[in-house]
Design an enzyme around this catalytic site. Structure first.
Site, mmCIF file in Angstrom:
data_model
loop_
_atom_site.group_PDB
_atom_site.id
_atom_site.type_symbol
_atom_site.label_atom_id
_atom_site.label_comp_id
_atom_site.label_asym_id
_atom_site.label_seq_id
_atom_site.Cartn_x
_atom_site.Cartn_y
_atom_site.Cartn_z
ATOM 1 C CE LYS A 116 -4.389 -1.818 1.255
ATOM 2 N NZ LYS A 116 -5.678 -1.736 1.901
ATOM 3 C CE LYS A 198 -5.485 -8.279 -1.948
ATOM 4 N NZ LYS A 198 -6.318 -8.193 -0.828
ATOM 5 C CE LYS A 201 -11.087 -2.416 -1.134
ATOM 6 N NZ LYS A 201 -11.611 -3.208 -0.056
HETATM 7 P P1 ATP Z 1 -7.670 -3.901 -1.278
HETATM 8 O O1 ATP Z 1 -8.219 -4.047 -2.652
HETATM 9 O O2 ATP Z 1 -7.594 -2.495 -0.787
HETATM 10 O O3 ATP Z 1 -6.458 -4.731 -1.025
HETATM 11 P P2 ATP Z 1 -9.387 -5.918 -0.413
HETATM 12 O O4 ATP Z 1 -10.247 -6.058 -1.571
HETATM 13 O O5 ATP Z 1 -8.289 -6.887 -0.173
HETATM 14 O O6 ATP Z 1 -8.786 -4.481 -0.329
HETATM 15 P P3 ATP Z 1 -10.024 -6.018 2.309
HETATM 16 O O7 ATP Z 1 -10.943 -5.193 3.103
HETATM 17 O O8 ATP Z 1 -8.568 -5.704 2.484
HETATM 18 O O9 ATP Z 1 -10.360 -5.930 0.812
HETATM 19 O O10 ATP Z 1 -10.253 -7.579 2.587
HETATM 20 C C1 ATP Z 1 -11.384 -8.094 3.191
HETATM 21 C C2 ATP Z 1 -11.305 -9.595 3.312
HETATM 22 O O11 ATP Z 1 -11.341 -10.198 2.027
HETATM 23 C C3 ATP Z 1 -10.027 -10.098 3.976
HETATM 24 O O12 ATP Z 1 -10.346 -11.207 4.788
HETATM 25 C C4 ATP Z 1 -9.177 -10.528 2.828
HETATM 26 O O13 ATP Z 1 -8.264 -11.535 3.177
HETATM 27 C C5 ATP Z 1 -10.211 -11.051 1.859
HETATM 28 N N1 ATP Z 1 -9.772 -10.914 0.485
HETATM 29 C C6 ATP Z 1 -9.509 -9.765 -0.164
HETATM 30 N N2 ATP Z 1 -9.129 -9.977 -1.431
HETATM 31 C C7 ATP Z 1 -9.159 -11.332 -1.587
HETATM 32 C C8 ATP Z 1 -8.864 -12.192 -2.679
HETATM 33 N N3 ATP Z 1 -8.491 -11.709 -3.846
HETATM 34 N N4 ATP Z 1 -9.003 -13.527 -2.487
HETATM 35 C C9 ATP Z 1 -9.407 -14.029 -1.308
HETATM 36 N N5 ATP Z 1 -9.691 -13.268 -0.235
HETATM 37 C C10 ATP Z 1 -9.566 -11.932 -0.357
#
Ligand code: ATP
Ligand code: LTN
Length: 336
Positions: A116, A198, A201
């Site tokens: 980040k 991964k 968003k």
């Molecule tokens: P950012 O896009 O800012 O990294 P994010 O989409 O990862 O955010 P978070 O709020 O950080 O969203 O994550 C919420 C939950 O979803 C956490 O438990 C995280 O491990 C899970 N998660 C996020 N992205 C994935 C993914 N691509 N695959 C599986 N689990 C995910």
């Protein structure tokens, strides 16, 4: 009686963007599956989301939309405590205390901080760095045994464990030492447009949002990156064919089929059949969630009732833990 015997689950998602398939398959699905067995707290962690600059009106709106989506995903507000982090001030207070028991070296090793800060070079603030201490506070306030998250959060939960153990060693048993609870399939959903990063968003093209229309989902899956070899067969080989392995993971996670069953199902059929089939399975999985969330999003009074009751239930537990902690570290007891 039953509640005192159940183990506790805690998890949270930042209202920093729309919920997506990665959030659902990596985390929320497990939350729903475990609601009956555990005492569950699921939080909208707005305090975490301001580590990256947010638009205030959007943050406010997304926080309640996210609550509607939690419920639409199947979280029954009667069985689960659903609340907004900033409504329970104990999070920020314990977060500060735990900052003083979390080492600079530990925080420096967190990959989410490195990622980040690389993405937000103009705003590498203190909160982004010390964020895992606040996350430890979230978890430890509720004496959580398990933290259901995707694989990317394992490192943070392990840090919360280390902080809990360190504190317990100094002051005697205070915190339950939590463990990550990570699904076998779906723990790390990759971007449809770039299977080496991964699903997130911040990459809308490769990301399937829970509120996407069936047409949008279909389009995203048809365009999904598979591989550049000429074999064109659906075979599970994550190193050679990461895009195909990712689609197989999604399909498996959504349908419950094993990788062997998927290979047999698409034997000799090629990606032109496989990709739309994954899209269709996802569309059907998300359809009731989207429809239910859309229905609920406008019912502001209902949602307010849920997050009010959730915060009251959460605060009751959080207050007790914080009192215990402040007593142990030597703060004078608050006289009022
Ligand atoms: P950012 O896009 O800012 O990294 P994010 O989409 O990862 O955010 P978070 O709020 O950080 O969203 O994550 C919420 C939950 O979803 C956490 O438990 C995280 O491990 C899970 N998660 C996020 N992205 C994935 C993914 N691509 N695959 C599986 N689990 C995910
Ligand atoms: N760090 C997590 C969100 C988060 C969380 C938590 C998850 C904040 N507090 C407590 C589980 C338990 C993230 O960035 N996805």
């Amino acid at each position: 009686m039953e509640n005192t015997e159940k183990k506790v689950m805690f998890s949270g998602i930042q209202p920093s963007g729309d919920l997506h398939l990665g959030n659902y398959l990596g985390a929320i699905r497990n939350w729903v599956a475990l609601s009956d067995e555990y005492t569950c707290y699921y939080c909208i962690v707005d305090e975490h989301s301001i580590t990256v600059r947010q638009n205030p009106a959007e943050l406010r709106k997304r926080s309640t939309v996210q609550l509607a989506q939690y419920i639409a995903c199947g979280l029954d507000p009667q069985k689960n405590t659903l609340f907004i982090q900033s409504h329970v001030h104990e999070h920020a207070e314990l977060g500060w205390i735990l900052n003083c028991y979390t080492m600079f070296g530990e925080l420096s090793r967190m990959t989410q901080f490195k990622d980040k800060s690389a993405k937000n070079a103009e705003n590498i603030n203190g909160g982004l760095f010390t964020y895992p201490a606040l996350m430890a506070a979230d978890i430890l306030l509720y004496n959580a045994h398990y933290v259901p998250v995707g694989a990317d959060q394992k490192q943070h939960v392990e840090l919360a464990r280390d902080v809990a153990v360190r504190f317990n060693n100094i002051y005697g048993d205070t915190f339950v030492v939590p463990e990550p609870y990570i699904p076998k399939v779906g723990a790390r959903i990759m971007s449809l447009s770039n299977p080496s990063s991964k699903m997130s968003k911040s990459d809308p093209a490769g990301c399937v949002f829970l509120m996407d229309s069936p047409d949008e989902i279909s389009r995203k899956f048809k365009r999904a990156v598979t591989d550049s070899d000429t074999e064109h067969c659906v075979r599970y080989a994550p190193d050679e064919k990461p895009g195909v392995a990712n689609l197989m993971g999604i399909y498996s996670s959504v349908t419950g089929k094993t990788f062997e069953e998927i290979e047999t199902e698409f034997d000799g059929k090629g990606y032109g059949v496989f990709k739309p089939a994954v899209g269709d399975a996802v569309i059907e999985k998300l359809r009731p969630i989207r429809e239910e969330a859309e229905r609920m999003i406008n019912d502001k009074e209902y949602l307010k009732g849920i997050y009010t009751e959730g915060a009251q239930r959460a605060e009751y537990v959080a207050r007790k833990t914080l009192r215990k902690v402040t007593k142990r570290i030597g703060f004078v007891e608050k006289p009022f």
